[in-house]
Scaffold this motif. Structure first.
Motif, PDB file in Angstrom:
ATOM      1  N   LEU A 289      52.977 102.452  33.845  1.00  0.00           N
ATOM      2  CA  LEU A 289      52.531 101.902  34.873  1.00  0.00           C
ATOM      3  C   LEU A 289      50.980 100.815  34.064  1.00  0.00           C
ATOM      4  N   VAL A 290      50.439 101.776  34.674  1.00  0.00           N
ATOM      5  CA  VAL A 290      49.059 101.728  34.638  1.00  0.00           C
ATOM      6  C   VAL A 290      48.431 100.975  33.213  1.00  0.00           C
ATOM      7  N   HIS A 291      48.701 102.108  32.819  1.00  0.00           N
ATOM      8  CA  HIS A 291      48.143 101.647  30.761  1.00  0.00           C
ATOM      9  C   HIS A 291      48.444 100.452  30.730  1.00  0.00           C
TER      10      HIS A 291
ATOM     11  N   GLY B  50      50.425  95.633  25.698  1.00  0.00           N
ATOM     12  CA  GLY B  50      50.722  96.465  27.667  1.00  0.00           C
ATOM     13  C   GLY B  50      51.832  95.963  28.688  1.00  0.00           C
ATOM     14  N   THR B  51      52.807  95.208  27.812  1.00  0.00           N
ATOM     15  CA  THR B  51      54.293  94.592  28.577  1.00  0.00           C
ATOM     16  C   THR B  51      54.943  95.782  27.353  1.00  0.00           C
ATOM     17  N   PHE B  52      54.875  96.488  26.130  1.00  0.00           N
ATOM     18  CA  PHE B  52      55.764  97.663  26.008  1.00  0.00           C
ATOM     19  C   PHE B  52      55.837  98.342  27.191  1.00  0.00           C
ATOM     20  N   LEU B  53      54.435  98.964  27.277  1.00  0.00           N
ATOM     21  CA  LEU B  53      53.899  99.854  28.163  1.00  0.00           C
ATOM     22  C   LEU B  53      54.824 100.486  29.136  1.00  0.00           C
TER      23      LEU B  53
ATOM     24  N   ARG C 112      54.733 109.510  26.757  1.00  0.00           N
ATOM     25  CA  ARG C 112      53.538 109.095  26.824  1.00  0.00           C
ATOM     26  C   ARG C 112      52.501 108.793  26.869  1.00  0.00           C
ATOM     27  N   TRP C 113      51.351 110.256  26.571  1.00  0.00           N
ATOM     28  CA  TRP C 113      50.286 110.093  25.867  1.00  0.00           C
ATOM     29  C   TRP C 113      50.057 109.540  24.865  1.00  0.00           C
ATOM     30  N   LEU C 114      51.461 109.836  23.375  1.00  0.00           N
ATOM     31  CA  LEU C 114      50.918 109.180  22.342  1.00  0.00           C
ATOM     32  C   LEU C 114      51.754 108.310  22.554  1.00  0.00           C
ATOM     33  N   LEU C 115      51.794 107.046  23.970  1.00  0.00           N
ATOM     34  CA  LEU C 115      52.427 105.734  24.143  1.00  0.00           C
ATOM     35  C   LEU C 115      50.927 105.186  23.970  1.00  0.00           C
ATOM     36  N   VAL C 116      50.146 105.858  24.410  1.00  0.00           N
ATOM     37  CA  VAL C 116      49.067 105.311  25.727  1.00  0.00           C
ATOM     38  C   VAL C 116      47.452 105.440  24.773  1.00  0.00           C
ATOM     39  N   ILE C 117      47.703 106.397  23.561  1.00  0.00           N
ATOM     40  CA  ILE C 117      46.487 106.480  23.026  1.00  0.00           C
ATOM     41  C   ILE C 117      47.214 105.598  21.422  1.00  0.00           C
ATOM     42  N   GLY C 118      48.133 105.595  21.621  1.00  0.00           N
ATOM     43  CA  GLY C 118      48.288 104.455  20.357  1.00  0.00           C
ATOM     44  C   GLY C 118      48.339 103.084  20.670  1.00  0.00           C
ATOM     45  N   ALA C 119      48.777 102.611  21.956  1.00  0.00           N
ATOM     46  CA  ALA C 119      48.523 101.334  22.453  1.00  0.00           C
ATOM     47  C   ALA C 119      47.288 101.325  22.509  1.00  0.00           C
ATOM     48  N   TRP C 120      46.309 102.478  23.247  1.00  0.00           N
ATOM     49  CA  TRP C 120      44.652 101.415  23.142  1.00  0.00           C
ATOM     50  C   TRP C 120      43.846 101.656  21.730  1.00  0.00           C
ATOM     51  N   ALA C 121      44.804 102.330  20.783  1.00  0.00           N
ATOM     52  CA  ALA C 121      43.717 102.195  19.629  1.00  0.00           C
ATOM     53  C   ALA C 121      43.948 101.223  19.252  1.00  0.00           C
TER      54      ALA C 121
END
Length: 140
Positions: free
Chosen positions: A8-10, A45-48, A69-78
């Motif tokens: 949610l925060v990311h 951002g919407t997806f996360l 969780r961490w794959l999504l966060v890393i992939g989205a920010w990358a």
């Protein structure tokens, strides 16, 4: 069942960065890539944020949930970082349509390529894990 706070925060932070990237479209080296960065920030951002709310309903082990969780966060920010760097530097090797007519130093081209290519081995397995968790869940 609570939403996944980390996602949610990311998700909200990435959505905010997407909004801010939209303000910069007119001033970056490559405005087409700037628009792409704006849209990537908003969409990822919407997806996360959506996944953050949906995760409690998925049947997943804590380990699978954490990996996704961490794959999504890393992939989205990358993805956002790669498109943003492309917009600022004019890198176009990895994005020939959005980057048509632009070029950048080798370091920028390589950085954009690494960031954008890294989205495949992060986002695809993460979404597969989520799909498996959704498939295993019981309809209410």
């Amino acid at each position: 069942m609570k939403p996944d706070r980390t996602l949610l925060v990311h998700g909200l932070a990435l959505f905010l960065m997407g909004l801010l990237a939209g303000l910069a479209v007119a001033v970056v080296t490559n405005p087409r890539a700037g628009l792409a960065a704006h849209l990537e920030g908003l969409m990822n951002g919407t997806f996360l944020t959506l996944v953050a709310v949906a995760v409690p309903y998925l049947v997943l082990s804590e380990r699978s949930r954490s990996v996704a969780r961490w794959l999504l966060v890393i992939g989205a920010w990358a993805n956002f970082a790669g498109t943003s760097l492309s917009a600022v530097t004019g890198a176009s090797h990895t994005t020939p349509i959005a980057g048509a007519g632009f070029s950048a130093p080798v370091w920028a081209e390589m950085a954009v390529q690494v960031l954008l290519v890294s989205t495949v081995p992060t986002m695809v397995p993460a979404v597969a894990i989520l799909l498996f968790g959704a498939w295993r869940s019981r309809p209410d």
